[in-house]
Design a protein around this motif. Structure first.
Motif, short mmCIF file in Angstrom:
data_model
loop_
_atom_site.label_atom_id
_atom_site.label_comp_id
_atom_site.label_asym_id
_atom_site.label_seq_id
_atom_site.Cartn_x
_atom_site.Cartn_y
_atom_site.Cartn_z
N HIS A 91 -1.10 -81.63 -78.19
CA HIS A 91 -2.53 -81.33 -78.28
C HIS A 91 -2.91 -81.04 -79.74
CE1 HIS A 91 -6.29 -80.89 -76.46
NE2 HIS A 91 -6.39 -79.58 -76.43
N GLY A 92 -2.41 -81.88 -80.63
CA GLY A 92 -2.79 -81.78 -82.03
C GLY A 92 -2.11 -80.70 -82.82
N GLU A 93 -1.14 -80.02 -82.20
CA GLU A 93 -0.52 -78.88 -82.84
C GLU A 93 0.99 -78.97 -82.67
OE1 GLU A 93 -1.44 -74.07 -82.65
OE2 GLU A 93 -1.89 -75.34 -80.95
N ARG A 94 1.74 -78.46 -83.61
CA ARG A 94 3.18 -78.36 -83.41
C ARG A 94 3.45 -77.30 -82.35
NH1 ARG A 94 6.08 -82.58 -84.79
NH2 ARG A 94 5.12 -83.49 -86.62
N HIS A 95 4.26 -77.65 -81.37
CA HIS A 95 4.61 -76.69 -80.34
C HIS A 95 5.60 -75.67 -80.91
CE1 HIS A 95 5.66 -75.04 -76.43
NE2 HIS A 95 4.63 -75.72 -75.93
N TRP A 128 -2.22 -91.44 -87.84
CA TRP A 128 -3.08 -90.60 -87.03
C TRP A 128 -4.06 -89.88 -87.94
CZ3 TRP A 128 2.19 -90.52 -87.38
CH2 TRP A 128 2.86 -91.23 -86.39
N PRO A 129 -5.14 -89.41 -87.36
CA PRO A 129 -6.17 -88.81 -88.21
C PRO A 129 -5.78 -87.47 -88.79
CG PRO A 129 -6.76 -88.65 -85.89
CD PRO A 129 -5.55 -89.52 -85.96
N ASN A 130 -4.85 -86.76 -88.16
CA ASN A 130 -4.61 -85.37 -88.56
C ASN A 130 -3.19 -85.11 -89.06
OD1 ASN A 130 -3.49 -85.89 -86.12
ND2 ASN A 130 -4.13 -83.97 -85.15
N ARG A 131 -2.37 -86.11 -89.16
CA ARG A 131 -1.00 -85.86 -89.65
C ARG A 131 -0.39 -87.14 -90.17
NH1 ARG A 131 1.52 -82.83 -86.55
NH2 ARG A 131 -0.22 -82.28 -85.22
#
Lengths: 294, 294
Positions: A91-95, A128-131
DNA sequence: AGCTCTTATGAATCATTGA
DNA sequence: GTCAATGATTCATAAGAGC
């Protein structure tokens, strides 16, 4: 576990084993403190769903801890546990399950001695747009004691190894030509590097993933377990991979004259080890390539 | 904080500030959501004892959290917070305060978007019995929202490893060229490579530490904040470094046409910025070198 | 044998679609 | 809603073919 599920593989002098089953069960047949080194790349969260059932990120620590308890029990006091792992993006975040796992392992009694970085020189493509592309994984080094077996000299590399590797592709003629015609520092440096002393590596390992034609993709390249086995064991020591998967750790251990114990829940693993057994030559697995590190 | 404690530094068109004090106090003078990017290398545990009192590793999270709450408040919704940090080894073990800090920051409302690795190509020398030289640090990327400002094109690099490409192509062609021409074969190839397409970098940044002549050792090389500022802000955006230290972040931001706000508890920081202010030219700080990344 | 060019292939990640 | 499956994106390697 029934006897037919066991596949005993014999190398020249040392007995190595490839065992079928969940390491949580299989390891209970082993006595305390019989292993010198555990090197493994466990199934990542949501990966290997067909064999390990695709552990959910949120359940990962609970799934791992009882198995780690067995690792702690069978490991010798001066032994090491090297865990290759990387958290996925959810979900867009590192777990955070890897962070939580480190904290939980310490509570279990492990010492978090060091965190090595495996820099994957050829990482998976994508945009990807964020990473950016993920080009590194953790190699967490746990021990039971503050003092443990470590042979740093075994992994020394020629100084300026990076340059030597890149210069390999230079034909001898080219070097000679440069030396004779130009006489610049470039050619002179080549000679210098080759005569250099050995240097100790750092805690950053530069390795490419092996994306060759093998149908069974290895979790990590052969050079990775090779490096830790050289560093943390001696000849004849016992190396365990409780999630043996493609068998890379076993191959590295046997080639280096260690005794290897591999466990995996997939029948393919045992079958593959049987295939590679060559009783005529008395050798297990094929000789591998030399490693290149940092 | 008294007025004399403020040192306002004026660049050509943008106002940049170097403020004296603890960011916990100073930031309270700032309104909500006025910062586009926070890039900082905070005092590590037990370091900078003379200024911040040498925060104990066990107390680090408690010390950091209230300051991070201010960061969260002043950051714009689409902004980013880049934290350069590395846990130290305590009693033979990596301390867990960085892991705990990540978990605590998430509870505070931050998203742990990514963890970049800064690979220190020339790391600190030394030898220890139980570990190798530490050649990497974490660059933790936190955001407020899943969607945030990111200009990936600003940090693209020429495809492939520049040095490797250069040496590989030193084959027949170059020798032939050298034979036929008096000019340097290197120069010709460089032109070819520059025509190649650009590629996006990975989350591993290869940067050498700056061991230059400056008496004030910077926490990180200029290229590190440069890279994140290019990636995560546009021209005229506001960059904050709440632990400004040597002023590297400010220098990078101002050179890139961003407005910089630096805060530090040490008087030396403000003095140093004043030194670098050159009112005649209307420039703040000297132009830096270009960056090299991945 | 060397070098050069081509090609397959990854413990990836996100957005979208379908159950 | 929540979850699972699929498509699109993309580059450093090594193997393989060709000269």
């Amino acid at each position: 576990m029934n006897a037919p599920e066991l596949a005993y593989l014999r190398a020249s002098t040392l007995d190595s084993e490839a065992l079928l089953g969940d390491c949580l069960d299989v390891l209970q047949r082993y006595p305390d403190q019989c292993i010198d080194l555990i090197v493994t790349s466990p199934p990542y969260a949501d990966q290997r769903a067909t064999t390990y059932g695709g552990i959910k990120p949120d359940d990962y620590v609970d799934w791992f801890l009882p198995r780690a308890a067995q690792f702690l029990r069978v490991l010798k006091p001066g032994g090491s546990f090297v865990l290759n792992i990387k958290e996925k993006a959810v979900h867009g975040e590192r777990h955070t399950y890897v962070l939580e796992l480190i904290l939980a392992l310490r509570k279990q009694g492990w010492l978090w001695t060091e965190e090595y970085v495996w820099h994957k020189k050829n990482c998976y493509p994508g945009k990807w747009p964020n990473r950016f592309r993920d080009a590194w994984e953790r190699c967490l080094h746990f021990t039971r004691n503050r003092q443990f077996k470590m042979n740093q000299d075994a992994v020394r590399v020629p100084m300026g190894d990076w340059a030597q590797t890149r210069l390999k592709s230079l034909g001898k003629n080219d070097v000679v030509r440069y030396d004779s015609q130009v006489g610049n520092a470039f050619a002179k440096n080549i000679a210098n590097w080759q005569g250099r002393a050995l240097a100790y590596p750092t805690n950053v390992l530069h390795l490419a993933t092996e994306c060759s034609n093998k149908q069974h993709s290895a979790a990590y390249p052969l050079a990775l377990p090779q490096w830790f086995i050289k560093l943390l064991t001696g000849e004849g020591d016992v190396v365990l991979d409780p999630f043996a998967g493609s068998g890379t750790t076993l191959q590295a251990a046997i080639e280096l004259g260690r005794r290897a114990i591999g466990i995996d829940i997939a029948q393919e693993f045992v079958d593959r080890c049987r295939e590679k057994l060559n009783p005529v030559q008395g050798r297990l697995l094929e000789p591998g390539k030399s490693y290149v590190v940092d």
